[in-house]
Design an enzyme around this catalytic site. Sequence first.
Site, mmCIF file in Angstrom:
data_model
loop_
_atom_site.group_PDB
_atom_site.id
_atom_site.type_symbol
_atom_site.label_atom_id
_atom_site.label_comp_id
_atom_site.label_asym_id
_atom_site.label_seq_id
_atom_site.Cartn_x
_atom_site.Cartn_y
_atom_site.Cartn_z
ATOM 1 N N GLN A 160 -11.714 1.250 10.522
ATOM 2 C CA GLN A 160 -10.754 0.160 10.304
ATOM 3 C C GLN A 160 -10.049 0.254 8.949
ATOM 4 O O GLN A 160 -8.913 -0.171 8.801
ATOM 5 C CB GLN A 160 -11.487 -1.182 10.423
ATOM 6 C CG GLN A 160 -10.614 -2.410 10.432
ATOM 7 C CD GLN A 160 -11.201 -3.524 9.583
ATOM 8 O OE1 GLN A 160 -11.500 -3.333 8.411
ATOM 9 N NE2 GLN A 160 -11.362 -4.678 10.184
ATOM 10 N N ARG A 165 -15.522 -3.804 -0.530
ATOM 11 C CA ARG A 165 -14.362 -3.331 0.242
ATOM 12 C C ARG A 165 -13.080 -3.549 -0.551
ATOM 13 O O ARG A 165 -12.228 -2.669 -0.640
ATOM 14 C CB ARG A 165 -14.318 -4.068 1.581
ATOM 15 C CG ARG A 165 -13.212 -3.617 2.549
ATOM 16 C CD ARG A 165 -13.378 -4.377 3.856
ATOM 17 N NE ARG A 165 -12.403 -4.023 4.875
ATOM 18 C CZ ARG A 165 -11.255 -4.653 5.076
ATOM 19 N NH1 ARG A 165 -10.911 -5.671 4.277
ATOM 20 N NH2 ARG A 165 -10.433 -4.284 6.058
ATOM 21 N N SER A 211 -8.252 -7.742 10.209
ATOM 22 C CA SER A 211 -8.635 -6.923 9.058
ATOM 23 C C SER A 211 -9.959 -7.426 8.467
ATOM 24 O O SER A 211 -10.988 -7.371 9.129
ATOM 25 C CB SER A 211 -7.508 -6.903 8.016
ATOM 26 O OG SER A 211 -7.756 -5.959 7.001
ATOM 27 N N LEU A 212 -9.969 -7.963 7.226
ATOM 28 C CA LEU A 212 -11.232 -8.451 6.657
ATOM 29 C C LEU A 212 -11.851 -9.526 7.538
ATOM 30 O O LEU A 212 -13.067 -9.741 7.517
ATOM 31 C CB LEU A 212 -11.022 -8.993 5.238
ATOM 32 C CG LEU A 212 -10.429 -10.396 5.085
ATOM 33 C CD1 LEU A 212 -11.504 -11.475 5.039
ATOM 34 C CD2 LEU A 212 -9.579 -10.479 3.840
ATOM 35 N N GLN A 241 -6.253 -11.076 4.867
ATOM 36 C CA GLN A 241 -5.713 -11.249 3.527
ATOM 37 C C GLN A 241 -4.286 -11.792 3.575
ATOM 38 O O GLN A 241 -3.507 -11.433 4.451
ATOM 39 C CB GLN A 241 -5.740 -9.923 2.767
ATOM 40 C CG GLN A 241 -5.693 -10.112 1.272
ATOM 41 C CD GLN A 241 -6.255 -8.916 0.530
ATOM 42 O OE1 GLN A 241 -7.091 -8.198 1.060
ATOM 43 N NE2 GLN A 241 -5.813 -8.698 -0.687
#
Length: 313
Positions: A252, A119, A94-95, A9
Amino acid sequence: MRAFVFPGQGSQKVGMGAELADASTAARETFEEVDDALSQNLSMIMREGPEGELTLTENAQPAIMANAIATLRVLQRDFGVSLVDHGNFVAGHSLGEYTALCAVGSFSLSDTARLLKLRGQAMQAAVPVGEGAMCALLGADLEKAQKLAEAAAEGQVCEVANDNDPTQVVLSGHAGAIERAIGLVKDFGIKRGVPLPVSAPFHCSLMQPAADAMAEALAETPPGGLDLPLYANVTAAPVDDPAEEQRLLVEQVTGRVRWRESVLAMREAGVEHFVELGGKVLGPMIGRIDRDAATSSIITMEDLETLAKELTS
């Protein structure tokens, strides 16, 4: 050896993917598939904005993934370059870990889009707006950042969220604790603390409700087999077992993104070339982690053409 890596992100911007969609059927079909999966015209928001709508966590996460997978599919279909034939590992920030799993066939594109939408919604809902915050510590290593976080907490949550590179660590937690941390940076030999324009305190224990939501979602849509091993954010170690990866994806949400350690571990495993698909964020980070690592950040058709020539020559 080569690793394909996928951004997280913050790499979203209005206009993302437009050039690829205009030039390639593979990209257009990718964006259409994501739109269909979400019952939302996300590709229009990506192309035209408004920026505020694209930046919403529930839109930014699937948008960043869609852009990266479109880039990968153009590389595969238009230039005949297979990720499995030319890569040894994948990783994502992350994502981006979900994007990486999609890239190696562990999740379908539609399932990845739906999981990331959920999410984003779950992360946003976990903490009321204004109660949480994040800041980037510039000129900070992990040890300094951890000491600062402990000093600033004062009974609130203040934790290391991202260990990005040797010069940048991100803290996450209660807004008051993050504000105190920014005020204390000089006392810990850190150059600067910069508040991040985020809507929730990602990757800290305040995200536990979102982790619970993802545990449920991933139980219904578990990852399948991986075509290549993935370096997981929370362990900075390779994973090829879907059940283990399912557990790590839940961890995570509240756990630290160990990006610096992941890159060093991949280098130790023999990776010489890192290819970032769909962004120009991770390449510079990797350069700061190890100056000797070769990096390519791929966004445009011209970037793809150059990479394809390099990989197939």
